[in-house]
Design an enzyme around this catalytic site. Structure first.
Site, PDB file in Angstrom:
ATOM      1  N   THR A 184     -13.751 -40.493  -4.746  1.00 55.19           N
ATOM      2  CA  THR A 184     -14.928 -39.829  -4.186  1.00 55.19           C
ATOM      3  C   THR A 184     -14.627 -39.570  -2.713  1.00 55.19           C
ATOM      4  O   THR A 184     -13.917 -40.351  -2.084  1.00 55.19           O
ATOM      5  CB  THR A 184     -16.131 -40.764  -4.334  1.00 55.19           C
ATOM      6  OG1 THR A 184     -16.488 -40.787  -5.705  1.00 55.19           O
ATOM      7  CG2 THR A 184     -17.327 -40.342  -3.504  1.00 55.19           C
ATOM      8  N   ARG A 212     -25.403 -38.825 -16.468  1.00 50.51           N
ATOM      9  CA  ARG A 212     -25.407 -39.899 -15.469  1.00 50.51           C
ATOM     10  C   ARG A 212     -25.191 -39.346 -14.043  1.00 50.51           C
ATOM     11  O   ARG A 212     -24.336 -38.503 -13.794  1.00 50.51           O
ATOM     12  CB  ARG A 212     -24.296 -40.894 -15.821  1.00 50.51           C
ATOM     13  CG  ARG A 212     -24.178 -42.090 -14.863  1.00 50.51           C
ATOM     14  CD  ARG A 212     -23.101 -41.875 -13.816  1.00 50.51           C
ATOM     15  NE  ARG A 212     -22.924 -43.045 -12.969  1.00 50.51           N
ATOM     16  CZ  ARG A 212     -22.250 -43.034 -11.827  1.00 50.51           C
ATOM     17  NH1 ARG A 212     -21.705 -41.922 -11.388  1.00 50.51           N
ATOM     18  NH2 ARG A 212     -22.131 -44.131 -11.107  1.00 50.51           N
TER      19      ARG A 212
END
Ligand code: ASP
Length: 318
Positions: A184, A212
């Site tokens: 990320t 999600r």
């Protein structure tokens, strides 16, 4: 004179010396340094904190090494659903997108949401429609295909496990793949006007399902910026960061308790979050240009540069 600072991350997790080959280490080093150059150039030329954050994140979204944009992980259905958020500490404006597909630079879309949608948070196909309306670059699935990410997904796609792209603990019995890539991405900046901003972009977790969404696009959890306190971008196991409302919690400690940026970050990451079992870390900056990395994982891909000539690019724990 106002100090300018840019701090970035490319994911936190089980990153330790000897885990990356020499070539991988060079690739991460170059990837982080390139993003730092792109973002810091904006600050150096008198640009704004949000623009610096976007430039640094776009550079990492375009680099398949990171789990964002081009390098986003695969979902249970074998597609890429990306989340991103940007927040401007000057006026607390924010823009976020979740579960978007085919968008080359989700952070640019989050910025469009902040500036032109009249909303804060768009999701899925509606966010896609808005991207088309705003003329943002969209690309077919093939652009996002990446052999290593695909192999990470193949290992677990027949299970109901999901996996941080840098952590195999929840695989229960499936051997961790040593070639897993991290990442990320996030950035936080303080510009020459003393304004701060933060942004985060991610593909989330490999094999995620049911739409999600992690902490990254959620204002106050994975991303937050307020000139009065701090600008923060998080990375780690999103479910814990959501429940601990990590980024806003740190801002509150600074605002209500008057404690330092450094102390507030370390308390939340190394004490509170750790006690909950939440692994990960964050980057932070304030309007004095002070910056801090905090993580409770083995390592974090990270880099920082400021107008006092300091520069750090690092991966492993200190
Ligand atoms: N926090 C992200 C998520 O849970 C993942 C990460 O930071 O690697 O979606």
């Amino acid at each position: 004179m106002q100090k300018t600072t840019l701090i970035i991350h490319g994911g936190a997790g089980n990153i330790y010396k000897g885990m990356l080959t020499d070539q991988q280490e060079i690739d991460y080093q170059n990837g982080l340094k390139y993003a730092l150059d792109k973002g810091y150039e904006i600050l150096k030329n008198g640009g704004t904190a949000p623009d610096a954050v976007i430039a640094a994140i776009v550079a990492m979204e375009d680099n398949p090494l990171f789990n964002a944009g081009k390098g986003a992980v695969f979902t249970k259905k074998g597609v890429h659903e990306m989340d991103a958020c940007i927040m401007d500490g000057k006026d607390l404006s924010a823009g976020a997108v979740a579960g978007v597909r085919h968008i080359k630079n989700p952070i640019a879309l989050a910025n469009e949401v902040m500036l032109h949608s009249g909303h804060v948070f768009l999701s899925g196909s509606g966010a896609g429609e808005f991207a088309l309306q705003q003329g943002l670059a969209t690309l077919p699935d093939e652009y996002f295909f990446n052999k290593e990410r695909y192999e990470q997904w193949i290992e677990i796609r027949d299970s109901n496990f999901y996996q941080l792209d840098h952590k195999a603990d929840n695989l229960k019995g499936v051997a961790p793949n040593p070639n897993h890539k991290f990442g990320t991405v996030g950035a936080a900046a303080c510009d020459a006007q003393g304004n701060i901003a933060a942004g985060t972009s991610t593909g989330g977790m490999t094999n995620k399902r049911f739409g999600r969404i992690g902490d990254s696009p959620v204002v106050g959890s994975g991303t937050y910026a307020n000139n009065a306190t701090c600008a923060i971008s998080c990375t780690g196991h999103g479910e814990f960061f959501l429940r601990a409302v990590v980024a806003h919690d740190i801002s509150c400690l600074i605002e209500y308790k008057g404690i330092s940026l450094h102390e507030a970050c370390d308390f939340v990451v190394k004490d509170k979050l750790k006690k909950m079992g939440g692994e990960g870390g964050l980057i932070a900056v304030n309007r004095l240009g002070e910056a801090h990395f905090s993580y409770n994982s083995t390592g974090m891909n990270r880099a920082m540069r400021n107008s006092e000539g300091q520069e750090i690019v690092a991966f492993y724990g200190d």
